[in-house]
Design an enzyme around this catalytic site. Structure first.
Site, PDB file in Angstrom:
ATOM      1  N   ASN A   9      48.419  41.316  34.892  1.00 51.29           N
ATOM      2  CA  ASN A   9      49.181  40.118  35.248  1.00 51.29           C
ATOM      3  C   ASN A   9      49.147  39.184  34.040  1.00 51.29           C
ATOM      4  O   ASN A   9      48.117  38.589  33.744  1.00 51.29           O
ATOM      5  CB  ASN A   9      48.534  39.459  36.476  1.00 51.29           C
ATOM      6  CG  ASN A   9      49.177  38.130  36.815  1.00 51.29           C
ATOM      7  OD1 ASN A   9      50.218  37.760  36.249  1.00 51.29           O
ATOM      8  ND2 ASN A   9      48.568  37.406  37.740  1.00 51.29           N
ATOM      9  N   LYS A  11      50.676  36.431  33.645  1.00 48.05           N
ATOM     10  CA  LYS A  11      50.795  35.004  33.991  1.00 48.05           C
ATOM     11  C   LYS A  11      51.813  34.317  33.076  1.00 48.05           C
ATOM     12  O   LYS A  11      52.792  34.942  32.679  1.00 48.05           O
ATOM     13  CB  LYS A  11      49.414  34.339  33.967  1.00 48.05           C
ATOM     14  CG  LYS A  11      48.405  35.106  34.829  1.00 48.05           C
ATOM     15  CD  LYS A  11      47.101  34.396  35.068  1.00 48.05           C
ATOM     16  CE  LYS A  11      46.192  35.270  35.936  1.00 48.05           C
ATOM     17  NZ  LYS A  11      44.931  34.631  36.286  1.00 48.05           N
ATOM     18  N   HIS A  95      49.751  35.459  44.719  1.00 46.51           N
ATOM     19  CA  HIS A  95      48.605  35.261  43.821  1.00 46.51           C
ATOM     20  C   HIS A  95      47.961  33.908  44.116  1.00 46.51           C
ATOM     21  O   HIS A  95      48.658  32.951  44.474  1.00 46.51           O
ATOM     22  CB  HIS A  95      49.073  35.324  42.358  1.00 46.51           C
ATOM     23  CG  HIS A  95      47.936  35.352  41.398  1.00 46.51           C
ATOM     24  ND1 HIS A  95      47.272  34.208  41.007  1.00 46.51           N
ATOM     25  CD2 HIS A  95      47.307  36.381  40.768  1.00 46.51           C
ATOM     26  CE1 HIS A  95      46.297  34.540  40.176  1.00 46.51           C
ATOM     27  NE2 HIS A  95      46.305  35.856  40.018  1.00 46.51           N
ATOM     28  N   GLU A  97      47.009  31.603  42.322  1.00 40.64           N
ATOM     29  CA  GLU A  97      47.581  30.467  41.585  1.00 40.64           C
ATOM     30  C   GLU A  97      48.856  29.981  42.264  1.00 40.64           C
ATOM     31  O   GLU A  97      49.138  28.780  42.258  1.00 40.64           O
ATOM     32  CB  GLU A  97      47.826  30.873  40.123  1.00 40.64           C
ATOM     33  CG  GLU A  97      46.506  30.954  39.359  1.00 40.64           C
ATOM     34  CD  GLU A  97      46.453  32.020  38.278  1.00 40.64           C
ATOM     35  OE1 GLU A  97      47.515  32.506  37.848  1.00 40.64           O
ATOM     36  OE2 GLU A  97      45.322  32.394  37.881  1.00 40.64           O
ATOM     37  N   GLU A 167      41.256  39.202  45.077  1.00 38.97           N
ATOM     38  CA  GLU A 167      40.887  38.428  43.893  1.00 38.97           C
ATOM     39  C   GLU A 167      40.122  37.182  44.329  1.00 38.97           C
ATOM     40  O   GLU A 167      40.749  36.177  44.706  1.00 38.97           O
ATOM     41  CB  GLU A 167      42.141  37.991  43.132  1.00 38.97           C
ATOM     42  CG  GLU A 167      42.977  39.140  42.622  1.00 38.97           C
ATOM     43  CD  GLU A 167      43.841  38.712  41.436  1.00 38.97           C
ATOM     44  OE1 GLU A 167      43.676  39.316  40.367  1.00 38.97           O
ATOM     45  OE2 GLU A 167      44.643  37.776  41.563  1.00 38.97           O
ATOM     46  N   GLY A 173      39.478  34.164  35.773  1.00 41.40           N
ATOM     47  CA  GLY A 173      39.471  33.413  34.521  1.00 41.40           C
ATOM     48  C   GLY A 173      38.153  32.725  34.219  1.00 41.40           C
ATOM     49  O   GLY A 173      38.068  31.882  33.330  1.00 41.40           O
ATOM     50  N   SER A 213      38.247  38.562  36.335  1.00 42.37           N
ATOM     51  CA  SER A 213      37.412  38.831  35.159  1.00 42.37           C
ATOM     52  C   SER A 213      37.090  40.312  34.963  1.00 42.37           C
ATOM     53  O   SER A 213      35.986  40.664  34.548  1.00 42.37           O
ATOM     54  CB  SER A 213      36.127  37.989  35.199  1.00 42.37           C
ATOM     55  OG  SER A 213      36.448  36.602  35.197  1.00 42.37           O
ATOM     56  N   GLY A 234      43.858  39.906  34.442  1.00 41.10           N
ATOM     57  CA  GLY A 234      44.525  38.777  33.816  1.00 41.10           C
ATOM     58  C   GLY A 234      44.276  38.772  32.317  1.00 41.10           C
ATOM     59  O   GLY A 234      44.912  39.503  31.552  1.00 41.10           O
TER      60      GLY A 234
HETATM   61  P1  13P Z   1      41.347  37.247  34.932  1.00 39.55           P
HETATM   62  O1  13P Z   1      41.247  38.729  34.719  1.00 39.55           O
HETATM   63  O2  13P Z   1      41.764  36.487  33.711  1.00 39.55           O
HETATM   64  O3  13P Z   1      40.117  36.688  35.595  1.00 39.55           O
HETATM   65  O4  13P Z   1      42.558  37.002  35.986  1.00 39.55           O
HETATM   66  C1  13P Z   1      42.584  37.735  37.149  1.00 39.55           C
HETATM   67  C2  13P Z   1      43.890  37.519  37.809  1.00 39.55           C
HETATM   68  O5  13P Z   1      44.193  36.441  38.286  1.00 39.55           O
HETATM   69  C3  13P Z   1      44.831  38.651  37.838  1.00 39.55           C
HETATM   70  O6  13P Z   1      45.877  38.403  38.719  1.00 39.55           O
END
Ligand code: 13P
Length: 251
Positions: A9, A11, A95, A97, A167, A173, A213, A234
């Site tokens: 992803n 983003k 997601h 976010e 997630e 992140g 992560s 991510g």
């Molecule tokens: P990270 O791998 O940066 O923690 O992000 C995970 C994520 O939100 C994937 O959709």
């Protein structure tokens, strides 16, 4: 047998040029990865160009969101069939976010999921608890509400086009991955919920990805868990080398 999925992803990162350069670099690095679905999810504006570059490779394309209507006066929205038109086989829906910053709810996730399925896409439906919810022992009730709401009214056949991504918000992140056991526990719980919503054979077949992560050095442990069928990555998906190393978890 559930074929693992490793999805990146991206983003809100990468111009069209950067996205194209990334997949050009990625393709040869993953061409020998077998028995795994490798998916990248660039921003909308890069989808079509990335689709051209990955044609005839084992890298597949996802969008990061969609709307539930096919067309109409819905300024700014993108319909699932337009994502197919741009070359997508998958779409990420709900997601954290989007839930956190853009008012996404289980109801909107449910509508989008049904629309994505109707358009012939694989829907990667995201769920996950916040840190406050985990610390107050609400993880399982939050996940139950999200799964039952987000996947309400799907037929057994519909589930063939659903991939679930767990997630935990506190792991996204932050560099704090859920431990293998913490992730496995929730994945097993989600599979039981799917058995209740549909039936055991649907639950046995549905892929459940872990996200939060995921890095080359922790993917093997996570993937060794019986109910973890892949990763939604991510930060580590933005570089070809680290994403390829994650996709090669089984080599
Ligand atoms: P990270 O791998 O940066 O923690 O992000 C995970 C994520 O939100 C994937 O959709």
């Amino acid at each position: 047998m559930r074929i693992p999925v490793i999805a990146g992803n991206w983003k809100l990162f990468k111009t069209i040029g950067e996205a194209v350069a990334m997949v050009r670099e990625l393709k040869p690095l993953v061409e020998k990865c077998e028995d795994v679905e490798i998916v990248v999810a660039p921003v909308f504006t890069a989808l079509s160009r990335v689709s051209d570059v990955i044609a005839c490779s084992n890298v597949k394309l996802a969008a990061q969101d969609c709307y539930w209507e096919e067309e109409g006066a819905f300024t700014g929205e993108v319909a699932p069939k337009l994502l197919k038109d741009a070359g997508c086989g998958y779409v990420i829906i709900g997601h954290s976010e989007r839930r956190q910053y853009f008012g996404e709810t289980d109801l909107t996730v449910n509508r989008k999921t049904k629309a994505a399925i109707a358009a012939g896409l694989q829907a990667i439906v995201c769920v996950g608890e916040s840190l406050a919810e985990r610390e107050s022992d609400q993880t399982f009730s939050v996940i139950e509400t999200q799964i039952t709401g987000s996947l309400a009214g799907l037929s057994a056949a519909d589930f063939g086009q659903v991939i679930i991504a767990y997630e935990p918000v506190w792991a996204i992140g932050t560099g704090k991955t859920a431990s293998d056991d913490q992730a496995q526990e929730v994945h097993a719980f989600i599979r039981q919920l799917v058995a209740k919503l549909a039936d055991q054979s649907v639950a046995d077949a549905v892929r459940i990805l872990y996200g939060g992560s995921v890095k080359p050095d922790n993917v093997k442990g996570l993937m060794s868990q019986p109910d973890i069928d892949g990763a939604l990555v991510g930060g580590a998906s933005l570089k070809a080398e680290s994403f390829a190393a994650i996709a090669a978890f089984n080599s």
